[in-house]
Design a protein around this motif. Structure first.
Motif, short mmCIF file in Angstrom:
data_model
loop_
_atom_site.label_atom_id
_atom_site.label_comp_id
_atom_site.label_asym_id
_atom_site.label_seq_id
_atom_site.Cartn_x
_atom_site.Cartn_y
_atom_site.Cartn_z
N TYR A 1 1.04 -1.05 -0.10
CA TYR A 1 0.15 -0.33 -0.31
C TYR A 1 0.76 1.61 -0.06
N ILE A 2 0.75 2.52 -0.19
CA ILE A 2 0.95 3.87 -0.39
C ILE A 2 1.37 4.25 0.49
N GLN A 3 2.94 4.32 1.62
CA GLN A 3 3.18 4.61 2.72
C GLN A 3 3.34 6.11 2.34
N VAL A 4 3.01 7.01 3.80
CA VAL A 4 3.56 8.15 3.59
C VAL A 4 4.38 8.98 3.14
N PHE A 5 5.67 7.91 3.74
CA PHE A 5 6.82 8.92 2.73
C PHE A 5 7.41 8.04 1.32
N SER A 6 6.63 7.44 1.33
CA SER A 6 7.20 6.37 -0.38
C SER A 6 7.35 7.23 -1.50
N ASP A 7 7.17 8.51 -1.50
CA ASP A 7 8.29 8.79 -3.07
C ASP A 7 9.50 9.06 -2.19
N ARG A 8 10.08 8.82 -1.54
CA ARG A 8 11.29 9.03 -0.46
C ARG A 8 11.95 7.58 0.16
N LEU A 9 11.03 6.86 0.45
CA LEU A 9 11.21 5.48 0.78
C LEU A 9 11.02 3.89 0.56
N SER A 10 11.77 2.92 0.43
CA SER A 10 11.14 2.23 0.12
C SER A 10 9.94 1.47 0.75
N PHE A 11 9.29 0.41 0.46
CA PHE A 11 8.11 -0.19 0.85
C PHE A 11 8.74 -0.64 2.00
N GLU A 12 7.70 -0.81 3.48
CA GLU A 12 7.91 -2.00 4.94
C GLU A 12 6.83 -2.31 4.97
N PRO A 13 7.03 -3.30 4.69
CA PRO A 13 5.70 -4.46 5.12
C PRO A 13 5.32 -4.98 6.15
N ASN A 14 6.07 -4.58 7.12
CA ASN A 14 5.45 -4.88 8.40
C ASN A 14 5.18 -3.87 9.47
N LEU A 15 4.56 -2.78 9.27
CA LEU A 15 4.96 -1.91 10.67
C LEU A 15 3.45 -1.87 10.63
N SER A 16 3.20 -0.74 12.36
CA SER A 16 2.33 -0.84 13.28
C SER A 16 0.63 -0.91 12.06
N ILE A 17 -0.28 -1.78 12.68
CA ILE A 17 -1.37 -1.23 12.11
C ILE A 17 -2.03 0.02 12.06
N TYR A 18 -1.17 1.42 13.30
CA TYR A 18 -0.97 2.22 12.71
C TYR A 18 -0.45 3.07 11.74
N ASP A 19 -0.07 2.68 11.19
CA ASP A 19 0.88 3.22 9.91
C ASP A 19 -0.20 2.78 8.71
N LEU A 20 -0.93 1.37 8.73
CA LEU A 20 -2.24 0.84 7.60
C LEU A 20 -3.43 1.83 7.82
N ILE A 21 -3.52 1.75 9.20
CA ILE A 21 -4.65 2.84 9.52
C ILE A 21 -5.06 4.01 8.42
N MET A 22 -3.95 4.97 8.70
CA MET A 22 -3.46 5.92 9.11
C MET A 22 -3.13 6.76 7.19
N CYS A 23 -2.76 5.60 6.30
CA CYS A 23 -2.39 5.71 5.23
C CYS A 23 -3.35 4.56 4.11
N GLU A 24 -4.39 3.90 3.91
CA GLU A 24 -5.51 3.64 4.07
C GLU A 24 -7.11 3.48 4.62
N GLY A 25 -7.29 4.10 5.78
CA GLY A 25 -8.27 3.97 6.48
C GLY A 25 -9.44 2.83 6.33
N PRO A 26 -10.59 3.29 5.92
CA PRO A 26 -11.93 1.42 5.60
C PRO A 26 -11.08 0.60 4.86
N ALA A 27 -10.45 0.82 3.83
CA ALA A 27 -9.78 -0.13 2.82
C ALA A 27 -8.46 -0.89 3.61
#
Length: 200
Positions: free
Chosen positions: A164-190
């Motif tokens: 999924y698109i993470q907050v700093f994806s324009d400069r940092l590579s995707f990190e696959p196993n961050l906190s659920i907090y990251d996923l919710i803030m980036c993707e919301g209902p999805a």
């Protein structure tokens, strides 16, 4: 059966297990505390890379302490640090304005025991994902070979996160196993769909 520890927010792997496991998921409250694990730690993405946030615990170095007995230490301002770090990292994320206050309220009080704070984060995330709270075991669960046991941090990790698109994806590579907090803030209902697409 999928056996999980009590976790501070929990990673995307942790929540993929909850999303995919349904009634077969159980959170073990009868185990001993394990240092340097997601029982009291979570990882978020900042502009400088991954940041680990740890809940300060009293007497965390004592061996073989029951998880239920782990008390939170407020001699250091870890709550303030977590709030500031989360705001700084995610205030530009698509869903920060929708969900940040729900999580910020967790830091408005002092929780005596780690499992109580963890339970509050669990309930908050379940409410956002529209999922029932998993069941708990008060006594230690002996896993069988047929079980998926996510309590052991030395286990072989086979988790593959749906990207999924993470907050700093324009400069940092995707990190696959961050906190659920990251996923919710980036993707919301999805977020729930992404958890179901991930592979345990």
């Amino acid at each position: 059966m999928i056996i999980l520890p009590s976790a501070y927010f929990g990673s995307t792997e942790y929540w993929s297990a909850i999303a995919q496991g349904g009634d077969d998921v159980v959170i073990d409250l009868g185990e001993n505390y394990v240092k340097r694990s997601e029982r009291n730690r979570t990882e978020i993405m900042t502009s400088g890379g991954i940041m680990q946030l740890s809940v300060q615990l009293a007497h965390a170095n004592r061996p073989r302490q029951p998880m239920r007995s782990m008390k939170i230490d407020y001699s250091k301002r870890w709550q303030h640090q977590h709030r500031v770090a989360m705001e700084s990292a995610y205030r530009s994320s698509p869903y920060y304005d929708y969900y940040a206050e729900r999580f910020a309220k967790l830091y408005d009080r002092e929780w005596r025991y780690l499992i109580d704070l963890n339970h509050a984060t669990l309930e908050a995330v379940c409410a956002i994902l529209k999922r029932p709270v998993p069941r708990f075991s008060e006594s230690y669960i002996d896993a069988t070979e047929a079980d998926i046991d996510l309590r052991d941090k030395r286990r072989e990790v086979t988790f593959v996160a749906a990207p999924y698109i993470q907050v700093f994806s324009d400069r940092l590579s995707f990190e696959p196993n961050l906190s659920i907090y990251d996923l919710i803030m980036c993707e919301g209902p999805a977020a729930g769909e992404i958890l179901l697409k991930s592979k345990l």
